[in-house]
Scaffold this motif. Structure first.
Motif: not given
Length: 280
Positions: A46-60
């Motif tokens: 997706t071309g985003v940082s790993k921290s963005t992926v982690s942040r998304l899952f925490r939000r979910l």
């Protein structure tokens, strides 16, 4: 029921950042394969940082990506079509070998778990019962229909319920001690299944329940319980062990009443010919 990750994304999508939406959209587009990706895969694809992926899952509502993978496996075990095996989505030749091994394991587990005395009692019930009623919903319906087609070649009064777009009560209301109900209870059952099992258990008829492990909680309410694993390397359940069990039971019935069964098969064959119903 707790919302699954796809439902959570849909509910929160508008509030996500642009980069989080890129990951969320990718997950929705590849939902069936979610369990085979890693967090690094999602970041790279997706071309985003790993921290963005982690942040998304925490939000979910997930503390880590491992929690997401566990969530996906739980969805798969409940019957939702999801790939949980990374080798299932590739085109390598090992896929066919591994599929065969999984099917053989399902079949071995299903058949070795059957007590021969239980099997003989079920076959006797299929033979001696005044009427056999086969009940199945959703993916269980074609199993019930196929079982009827096998049984009805060897004996009369084998009924399938419910009929398309019809209710069940009319088919069950007069069941008595001389009758047998075969209920298929494979996963993703309709809500009325609980009430149906309760009603059948309270009736004088005998009850054979056939299903996967998720139906084992109903086993105590049935006279007989037969478990068929549905495990598959792919997103969809495999009913090979259930179909094999159906064949085994139908053959058991035929050999239990061989003279009457053969006479009925011959009579049916004569009707086929008389009506020219089947092609050569």
């Amino acid at each position: 029921m707790t919302p699954h990750i796809g439902q959570r994304i849909s509910a929160q999508y508008a509030d996500l950042s642009a980069q989080e939406q890129r990951v969320a959209a990718f997950i929705l587009d590849h939902f069936d394969d979610l369990a085979v990706y890693s967090a690094a895969d999602l970041s790279r694809l997706t071309g985003v940082s790993k921290s963005t992926v982690s942040r998304l899952f925490r939000r979910l509502g997930f503390e880590s990506f491992q929690a997401v993978k566990r969530h996906a496996r739980q969805l798969r075990s409940s019957g939702m079509p999801l790939v949980t095996d990374p080798d299932a989505v590739g085109g390598n030749g090992e896929r066919f070998k591994r599929h065969l091994e999984r099917e053989q394991d399902n079949l071995r587990r299903a058949l070795t778990a059957i007590d021969p005395r239980t099997f003989e009692a079920i076959v006797h019930g299929l033979d001696a019962s005044r009427r056999v009623v086969l009940v199945g919903f959703r993916n269980s319906y074609p199993l019930a229909m196929h079982f009827r087609q096998q049984l009805i070649q060897a004996r009369a009064d084998v009924n399938l319920a419910p009929q398309p777009n019809q209710s069940l009560a009319e088919d069950l209301v007069e069941l008595g001690e001389a009758d047998l109900v075969v209920l298929f209870g494979f996963r993703r059952r309709p809500r009325l299944f609980d009430a149906l099992v309760n009603e059948l258990a309270a009736m004088p008829c005998r009850l054979l329940l056939i299903g996967d492990a998720t139906a084992s909680g109903y086993a105590e309410q049935a006279d007989w319980w037969l478990e068929c694993p549905l495990d598959s390397i792919s997103a969809f359940d495999s009913y090979a062990s259930a179909m094999s069990l159906i064949s085994l039971l139908a053959n058991g019935l035929l050999h239990h009443r061989l003279a009457q069964g053969r006479a009925r098969i011959d009579a049916v064959s004569e009707l086929y010919q008389g009506m020219d119903e089947l092609s050569p």
